[in-house]
Design an enzyme around this catalytic site. Structure first.
Site: not given
Ligand code: PSU
Ligand code: MN
Length: 302
Positions: A23, A157
Site C-alpha cells: 500500500e 492499528k
Molecule cells: N496503519 C498504519 N499506517 C497507515 C495505515 C494503517 O500504521 O498509514 C493506513 C492504511 O492504509 C489503512 C488506513 O488502510 O490507514 C485506514 O484508514 P481509515 O481508518 O481511515 O480507513
C-alpha cells in the site's frame, strides 16, 4: 480498466513469478519523511531478498499504478496535496486525475484487478473506539471480505477497538490467522490478550490456506504477524499514550479519514520515535513474510 505496470512488476508478471502488493497510504500519510522512503526501501528489499517482486499500488495523475519506480515512490513520499485514497475514492481520483496513496481497501482492490493475491501492510483499519458515538468503521473491513487477496499485517492499528474489529471480521466472514501465535498481535506491541481461533506455523502452511481460500471463491483473508521483538513496545505503555492522543483528537475535532494519520503522528511524538522504529520494523517483517507466502504458493503450483 487500465493499469500502469512498473517495468519490474510487468516483467515478473509476464514470467509468472510471485508478486507482493504494497500500500502507499503509509508513504503519503502514515509515516513522516524521510522515514516513509526508508520504509518503502526496506519493504521492497525484503521482498526481493525472499525471491518475490514488490508492486506498490498508487494513483498518479488519475492513473492506476501497479508497482512504482523510484520517481513514483519519491512523489508519493514527498509530494504536496496527496490524497488518501480508499476504494470509494478511486472513481473520483481517476476522473479528476488526482494523485495519492492507496489504503488497504483500495490496494486490495487494485491487487485483485492485477491478479496479485498477496499483500503486505502495517496495520489494518477497523472499528474505531467510541463507535457508539462516532460511527467510524474503516472500509478496509468490507474490502477484505470482497477481494480475493491475502493481507499480511501486524494486527489492526492499536488505536482501534480491537474486540469489535474482530467481531465485525467474523460477521464479514474474513478469517484472521495468527502466524506462529494464537493471539491477535497489537501492531506496536506483540500482545493484545485477544485469542485467535486459527494459526499457521509458517509461510508454507499459510500458502496452502491461501490456495484453499481462493479456490472457494470466498474473498480475502488476514495473516497477523507479531511485530519484531527488538522494537515492540509494551501494551500498557501504548495504551497510556493512546488515551492522551485520543483525547487530543477530540479536543481538536479531528474526524473522518484524518483520524488515523493524526493518531499515528501523535504516537510517534509521545514515544519519542519508538513507535516509528516499531512501525518500520513490522512493515519490513510483514513484507518478508508476504513474500515467503507468495513464493511458497508459486513453488506449490509448479
Ligand atoms: N496503519 C498504519 N499506517 C497507515 C495505515 C494503517 O500504521 O498509514 C493506513 C492504511 O492504509 C489503512 C488506513 O488502510 O490507514 C485506514 O484508514 P481509515 O481508518 O481511515 O480507513
Ligand atoms: Mn474511518
Amino acid at each position: 480498466m487500465k493499469l500502469v505496470w512498473s517495468k519490474e512488476a510487468a516483467k515478473a508478471n509476464r514470467q509468472g513469478r510471485p508478486l507482493v502488493a504494497l500500500e502507499t497510504s503509509v508513504l503519503a500519510q502514515g509515516l513522516p519523511h524521510p522515514h516513509n522512503l526508508e520504509a518503502a526501501r526496506r519493504c521492497e528489499a525484503a521482498i526481493r531478498e525472499a525471491g518475490a517482486t514488490p508492486a506498490a499500488m498508487a494513483v498518479i495523475d488519475g492513473r492506476l499504478h501497479v508497482g512504482l519506480d523510484a520517481e513514483g515512490t519519491e512523489r508519493l513520499a514527498t509530494g504536496a496535496g496527496l490524497l488518501k485514497i480508499g476504494s470509494r475514492d478511486l472513481a473520483v481520483a481517476i476522473a479528476t486525475k488526482a494523485t495519492g496513496g492507496t489504503t488497504v481497501s483500495a490496494t486490495c482492490e487494485l491487487a485483485a484487478h492485477a491478479g496479485i493475491s498477496v499483500f503486505a501492510t502495517g496495520g489494518l483499519g477497523g472499528v474505531h473506539r467510541g463507535v457508539a458515538h462516532d460511527l467510524d468503521i474503516s472500509q478496509d473491513l468490507p474490502a477484505l471480505a470482497r477481494w480475493p487477496v491475502a493481507v499480511v499485517c501486524a494486527g489492526a492499528k492499536s488505536v482501534l477497538d480491537l474486540p469489535k474489529t474482530l467481531e465485525l471480521l467474523e460477521t464479514l466472514g474474513v478469517p484472521v490467522i495468527g502466524v506462529a501465535t494464537n493471539e491477535l498481535p497489537g501492531f506496536y506491541s506483540r500482545e493484545t490478550g485477544l485469542p485467535l481461533e486459527h494459526s499457521v506455523p509458517n509461510a508454507k502452511v499459510a500458502a496452502a490456506v491461501v490456495d484453499a481460500r481462493l479456490s472457494l471463491g470466498q474473498g480475502g483473508l488476514i495473516f497477523a504477524v507479531p511485530p519484531p521483538e527488538a522494537t515492540a513496545l509494551p501494551r500498557a505503555e501504548i495504551e497510556r499514550h493512546l488515551e492522551a492522543a485520543l483525547k487530543l483528537a477530540r479536543v481538536r475535532r479531528v474526524s473522518g479519514k484524518a483520524v488515523t494519520p493524526f493518531l499515528l503522528g501523535e504516537m510517534v511524538r509521545r514515544t519519542k520515535g519508538r513507535t516509528l522504529a516499531a512501525n518500520l520494523a513490522l512493515l519490513e517483517n510483514n513484507a518478508r513474510f508476504a513474500a515467503q507466502v507468495a513464493v511458497a504458493r508459486h513453488q506449490h503450483a509448479r
